[in-house]
Design a protein around this motif. Structure first.
Motif, PDB file in Angstrom:
ATOM      1  N   ALA A 105       0.825  -1.207   0.000  1.00 45.42           N
ATOM      2  CA  ALA A 105       0.000   0.000   0.000  1.00 45.42           C
ATOM      3  C   ALA A 105       0.859   1.257   0.000  1.00 45.42           C
ATOM      4  CB  ALA A 105      -0.922   0.002   1.216  1.00 45.42           C
ATOM      5  N   VAL A 106       2.073   1.137   0.531  1.00 37.40           N
ATOM      6  CA  VAL A 106       3.020   2.251   0.542  1.00 37.40           C
ATOM      7  C   VAL A 106       4.279   1.813  -0.189  1.00 37.40           C
ATOM      8  CG1 VAL A 106       4.424   3.798   1.952  1.00 37.40           C
ATOM      9  CG2 VAL A 106       2.156   3.110   2.738  1.00 37.40           C
ATOM     10  N   LYS A 107       4.680   2.590  -1.157  1.00 34.75           N
ATOM     11  CA  LYS A 107       5.916   2.334  -1.888  1.00 34.75           C
ATOM     12  C   LYS A 107       6.802   3.554  -1.707  1.00 34.75           C
ATOM     13  CE  LYS A 107       3.856  -0.736  -5.363  1.00 34.75           C
ATOM     14  NZ  LYS A 107       2.495  -0.741  -4.770  1.00 34.75           N
ATOM     15  N   SER A 108       7.679   3.484  -0.720  1.00 35.22           N
ATOM     16  CA  SER A 108       8.534   4.618  -0.380  1.00 35.22           C
ATOM     17  C   SER A 108       9.917   4.122  -0.027  1.00 35.22           C
ATOM     18  CB  SER A 108       7.939   5.388   0.809  1.00 35.22           C
ATOM     19  OG  SER A 108       8.836   6.363   1.290  1.00 35.22           O
ATOM     20  N   GLY A 109      10.893   4.948  -0.308  1.00 33.72           N
ATOM     21  CA  GLY A 109      12.264   4.587   0.054  1.00 33.72           C
ATOM     22  C   GLY A 109      12.561   4.802   1.519  1.00 33.72           C
ATOM     23  N   SER A 110      11.672   5.475   2.241  1.00 36.96           N
ATOM     24  CA  SER A 110      11.942   5.800   3.631  1.00 36.96           C
ATOM     25  C   SER A 110      10.670   5.735   4.463  1.00 36.96           C
ATOM     26  CB  SER A 110      12.561   7.204   3.741  1.00 36.96           C
ATOM     27  OG  SER A 110      12.635   7.609   5.090  1.00 36.96           O
ATOM     28  N   THR A 111      10.632   4.801   5.408  1.00 32.84           N
ATOM     29  CA  THR A 111       9.495   4.726   6.335  1.00 32.84           C
ATOM     30  C   THR A 111       9.380   6.017   7.137  1.00 32.84           C
ATOM     31  OG1 THR A 111       9.842   2.340   6.556  1.00 32.84           O
ATOM     32  CG2 THR A 111       8.462   3.393   8.208  1.00 32.84           C
ATOM     33  N   LYS A 112      10.532   6.528   7.583  1.00 32.11           N
ATOM     34  CA  LYS A 112      10.523   7.722   8.425  1.00 32.11           C
ATOM     35  C   LYS A 112       9.900   8.910   7.700  1.00 32.11           C
ATOM     36  CE  LYS A 112      13.965   8.656  11.193  1.00 32.11           C
ATOM     37  NZ  LYS A 112      15.297   9.041  11.713  1.00 32.11           N
ATOM     38  N   VAL A 113      10.226   9.060   6.408  1.00 33.81           N
ATOM     39  CA  VAL A 113       9.746  10.221   5.654  1.00 33.81           C
ATOM     40  C   VAL A 113       8.237  10.187   5.465  1.00 33.81           C
ATOM     41  CG1 VAL A 113       9.790  11.387   3.417  1.00 33.81           C
ATOM     42  CG2 VAL A 113      11.928  10.678   4.493  1.00 33.81           C
ATOM     43  N   TRP A 114       7.718   9.063   4.931  1.00 28.66           N
ATOM     44  CA  TRP A 114       6.284   9.025   4.649  1.00 28.66           C
ATOM     45  C   TRP A 114       5.455   8.998   5.930  1.00 28.66           C
ATOM     46  CZ3 TRP A 114       2.648   5.567   6.198  1.00 28.66           C
ATOM     47  CH2 TRP A 114       3.022   4.260   6.524  1.00 28.66           C
ATOM     48  N   LEU A 115       5.970   8.330   6.963  1.00 32.36           N
ATOM     49  CA  LEU A 115       5.206   8.240   8.208  1.00 32.36           C
ATOM     50  C   LEU A 115       5.162   9.600   8.916  1.00 32.36           C
ATOM     51  CD1 LEU A 115       3.612   6.416  10.059  1.00 32.36           C
ATOM     52  CD2 LEU A 115       5.746   5.744  11.175  1.00 32.36           C
ATOM     53  N   ARG A 116       6.270  10.347   8.867  1.00 33.95           N
ATOM     54  CA  ARG A 116       6.267  11.673   9.479  1.00 33.95           C
ATOM     55  C   ARG A 116       5.227  12.580   8.809  1.00 33.95           C
ATOM     56  NH1 ARG A 116      11.507  12.827   9.307  1.00 33.95           N
ATOM     57  NH2 ARG A 116      11.408  13.816   7.274  1.00 33.95           N
ATOM     58  N   LYS A 117       5.159  12.523   7.485  1.00 33.52           N
ATOM     59  CA  LYS A 117       4.177  13.337   6.757  1.00 33.52           C
ATOM     60  C   LYS A 117       2.751  12.905   7.108  1.00 33.52           C
ATOM     61  CE  LYS A 117       7.147  14.294   2.751  1.00 33.52           C
ATOM     62  NZ  LYS A 117       7.362  14.053   1.301  1.00 33.52           N
ATOM     63  N   PHE A 118       2.548  11.587   7.232  1.00 36.45           N
ATOM     64  CA  PHE A 118       1.220  11.071   7.546  1.00 36.45           C
ATOM     65  C   PHE A 118       0.793  11.491   8.951  1.00 36.45           C
ATOM     66  CE2 PHE A 118      -1.807   7.723   8.803  1.00 36.45           C
ATOM     67  CZ  PHE A 118      -2.691   7.775   7.736  1.00 36.45           C
ATOM     68  N   VAL A 119       1.715  11.383   9.900  1.00 33.23           N
ATOM     69  CA  VAL A 119       1.425  11.786  11.286  1.00 33.23           C
ATOM     70  C   VAL A 119       1.075  13.272  11.344  1.00 33.23           C
ATOM     71  CG1 VAL A 119       2.482  12.157  13.557  1.00 33.23           C
ATOM     72  CG2 VAL A 119       2.769   9.961  12.390  1.00 33.23           C
ATOM     73  N   LYS A 120       1.844  14.077  10.617  1.00 33.56           N
ATOM     74  CA  LYS A 120       1.587  15.514  10.581  1.00 33.56           C
ATOM     75  C   LYS A 120       0.191  15.809  10.011  1.00 33.56           C
ATOM     76  CE  LYS A 120       2.768  19.985  10.341  1.00 33.56           C
ATOM     77  NZ  LYS A 120       3.068  20.839  11.501  1.00 33.56           N
ATOM     78  N   LYS A 121      -0.192  15.074   8.974  1.00 35.39           N
ATOM     79  CA  LYS A 121      -1.492  15.278   8.335  1.00 35.39           C
ATOM     80  C   LYS A 121      -2.636  14.927   9.282  1.00 35.39           C
ATOM     81  CE  LYS A 121      -4.277  13.605   4.434  1.00 35.39           C
ATOM     82  NZ  LYS A 121      -4.298  12.682   3.266  1.00 35.39           N
ATOM     83  N   ILE A 122      -2.494  13.839  10.030  1.00 32.08           N
ATOM     84  CA  ILE A 122      -3.573  13.362  10.899  1.00 32.08           C
ATOM     85  C   ILE A 122      -3.664  14.160  12.202  1.00 32.08           C
ATOM     86  CG2 ILE A 122      -4.449  11.365  12.187  1.00 32.08           C
ATOM     87  CD1 ILE A 122      -4.716  11.113   9.161  1.00 32.08           C
ATOM     88  N   THR A 123      -2.518  14.499  12.781  1.00 29.57           N
ATOM     89  CA  THR A 123      -2.524  15.090  14.128  1.00 29.57           C
ATOM     90  C   THR A 123      -1.991  16.517  14.196  1.00 29.57           C
ATOM     91  OG1 THR A 123      -0.299  14.300  14.672  1.00 29.57           O
ATOM     92  CG2 THR A 123      -2.140  12.784  15.071  1.00 29.57           C
ATOM     93  N   GLY A 124      -1.255  16.931  13.180  1.00 32.00           N
ATOM     94  CA  GLY A 124      -0.616  18.245  13.246  1.00 32.00           C
ATOM     95  C   GLY A 124       0.679  18.230  14.033  1.00 32.00           C
ATOM     96  N   VAL A 125       1.080  17.055  14.535  1.00 36.76           N
ATOM     97  CA  VAL A 125       2.320  16.918  15.316  1.00 36.76           C
ATOM     98  C   VAL A 125       3.471  16.626  14.365  1.00 36.76           C
ATOM     99  CG1 VAL A 125       3.485  15.611  17.127  1.00 36.76           C
ATOM    100  CG2 VAL A 125       1.043  16.126  17.332  1.00 36.76           C
ATOM    101  N   ASP A 126       4.616  17.272  14.590  1.00 35.22           N
ATOM    102  CA  ASP A 126       5.733  17.171  13.646  1.00 35.22           C
ATOM    103  C   ASP A 126       6.579  15.912  13.812  1.00 35.22           C
ATOM    104  OD1 ASP A 126       5.482  19.632  12.147  1.00 35.22           O
ATOM    105  OD2 ASP A 126       5.970  20.663  14.009  1.00 35.22           O
ATOM    106  N   SER A 127       6.571  15.294  14.977  1.00 36.77           N
ATOM    107  CA  SER A 127       7.446  14.146  15.212  1.00 36.77           C
ATOM    108  C   SER A 127       6.675  12.996  15.851  1.00 36.77           C
ATOM    109  CB  SER A 127       8.607  14.540  16.124  1.00 36.77           C
ATOM    110  OG  SER A 127       9.360  13.409  16.512  1.00 36.77           O
ATOM    111  N   LEU A 128       7.019  11.797  15.426  1.00 32.07           N
ATOM    112  CA  LEU A 128       6.408  10.595  15.998  1.00 32.07           C
ATOM    113  C   LEU A 128       6.637  10.528  17.505  1.00 32.07           C
ATOM    114  CD1 LEU A 128       5.071   7.802  15.146  1.00 32.07           C
ATOM    115  CD2 LEU A 128       7.389   6.893  15.194  1.00 32.07           C
ATOM    116  N   GLN A 129       7.827  10.954  17.941  1.00 28.99           N
ATOM    117  CA  GLN A 129       8.183  10.859  19.359  1.00 28.99           C
ATOM    118  C   GLN A 129       7.375  11.804  20.238  1.00 28.99           C
ATOM    119  OE1 GLN A 129      10.131   8.524  20.299  1.00 28.99           O
ATOM    120  NE2 GLN A 129      11.202   7.919  18.448  1.00 28.99           N
ATOM    121  N   TRP A 130       6.711  12.801  19.622  1.00 27.47           N
ATOM    122  CA  TRP A 130       5.953  13.778  20.415  1.00 27.47           C
ATOM    123  C   TRP A 130       4.481  13.389  20.578  1.00 27.47           C
ATOM    124  CZ3 TRP A 130       8.048  18.624  17.339  1.00 27.47           C
ATOM    125  CH2 TRP A 130       9.409  18.756  17.608  1.00 27.47           C
TER     126      TRP A 130
END
Length: 288
Positions: A105-130
């Motif tokens: 479902a996701v074709k990306s070279g970087s889990t960190k990159v696409w997941l950070r963008k997705f988290v930001k879109k859903i929650t408005g939070v910039d980092s997974l750790q926050w």
């Protein structure tokens, strides 16, 4: 022609130090691996022979080291501190993210990159750790919804095989995590290192047992870390014995080897306790 061997040696040493950094090895774990490769002759990569350096690089490669990772996969390590208040939620979130990659479902070279963008879109939070537990659950539900919609259109994707992780690699990862935790506290770690290096060198054929052992090792690492922070070296010893007992429930032969390693360290605990008492007395100026 005389400079070529020296150039090769320097290149191999540079790769070895890159592997140490990439794999997140602390100094104790790094030296322990070198000692194992050289059969106790040295714990310094600079003193290794050419054959030993190559054997060490092969060992690191089996643990996941890539000397020249693709550009888009650089800095793609996602780690979750066991002390994070939402660690359980974040681990579940990562599991959902990796599942999306597995089914295509996701074709990306970087889990960190696409997941950070997705988290930001859903929650408005910039980092997974926050993320707190509430926001992490929002992301988890969104990832689950994404998976469900994808499988409606691509039902065969659910049967795509996941990449199988070797049983030994599962245990090695647990050992690395434990040594990283123990390395955060100051104190004698020779006994801990000897037992963990022994576990690291075992041949585990069953991935399920390996996963159980890895979790026990991680739990031990956190418990030993807390004891070291309190300078309670008898507690460290008890935690080592606890680990031996739990491993014995899974593999008696390996547990016997761990007991033998502990017997070789019998004098370490009392010496450490005496040292800690003196250090406490000098620090506080009182008597113990």
């Amino acid at each position: 022609m005389r400079t070529q061997p020296a150039n090769i040696r320097q290149a191999e040493l540079a790769k070895i130090h890159l592997a140490k950094k990439q794999l997140g090895l602390d100094d104790d774990t790094y030296r322990a691996v070198i000692e194992r490769i050289t059969k106790g002759r040295t714990d310094s990569s600079g003193e290794m022979t050419e054959a030993e350096r190559r054997a060490l690089l092969d060992e690191f490669a089996r643990k996941g080291f890539q000397s020249a990772p693709p550009r888009e996969r650089q800095d793609d390590w996602i780690t979750i501190s066991p002390n994070h208040p939402g660690a359980a939620h974040l681990r579940k979130l990562l599991a959902c993210a990796y599942e999306l990659e597995r089914i295509g479902a996701v074709k990306s070279g970087s889990t960190k990159v696409w997941l950070r963008k997705f988290v930001k879109k859903i929650t408005g939070v910039d980092s997974l750790q926050w993320l707190d537990a509430t926001d992490a659950n929002k992301v988890i539900e969104a990832l689950k919804g994404w998976r469900k919609k994808w499988l409606i259109k691509h039902p065969i994707a659910e049967n795509r095989a996941a990449v199988e992780i070797p049983a030994n690699a599962i245990v090695k990862a647990g050992v690395f995590d434990a040594m990283r935790l123990v390395g955060e506290a100051k104190g004698p770690t020779d006994g801990i290192r000897n037992v963990l290096v022994l576990l690291d060198s075992q041949n585990f054929g069953d991935a399920q047992i390996a996963a159980q052992v890895a979790e026990l090792i991680r739990e031990f690492g956190e418990r030993a870390r807390q004891a070291l922070l309190r300078w309670d070296y008898r507690k460290v010893r008890r935690e080592l014995l606890w680990l031996v007992g739990r491993v014995a429930d899974l593999d008696l032969k390996i547990a016997e080897g761990m007991r033998a390693a502990l017997k070789a360290e019998d004098g370490e605990t009392e010496t450490a306790i005496a040292s800690a008492r003196l250090r406490n007395k000098n620090t506080r100026g009182d008597s113990l």
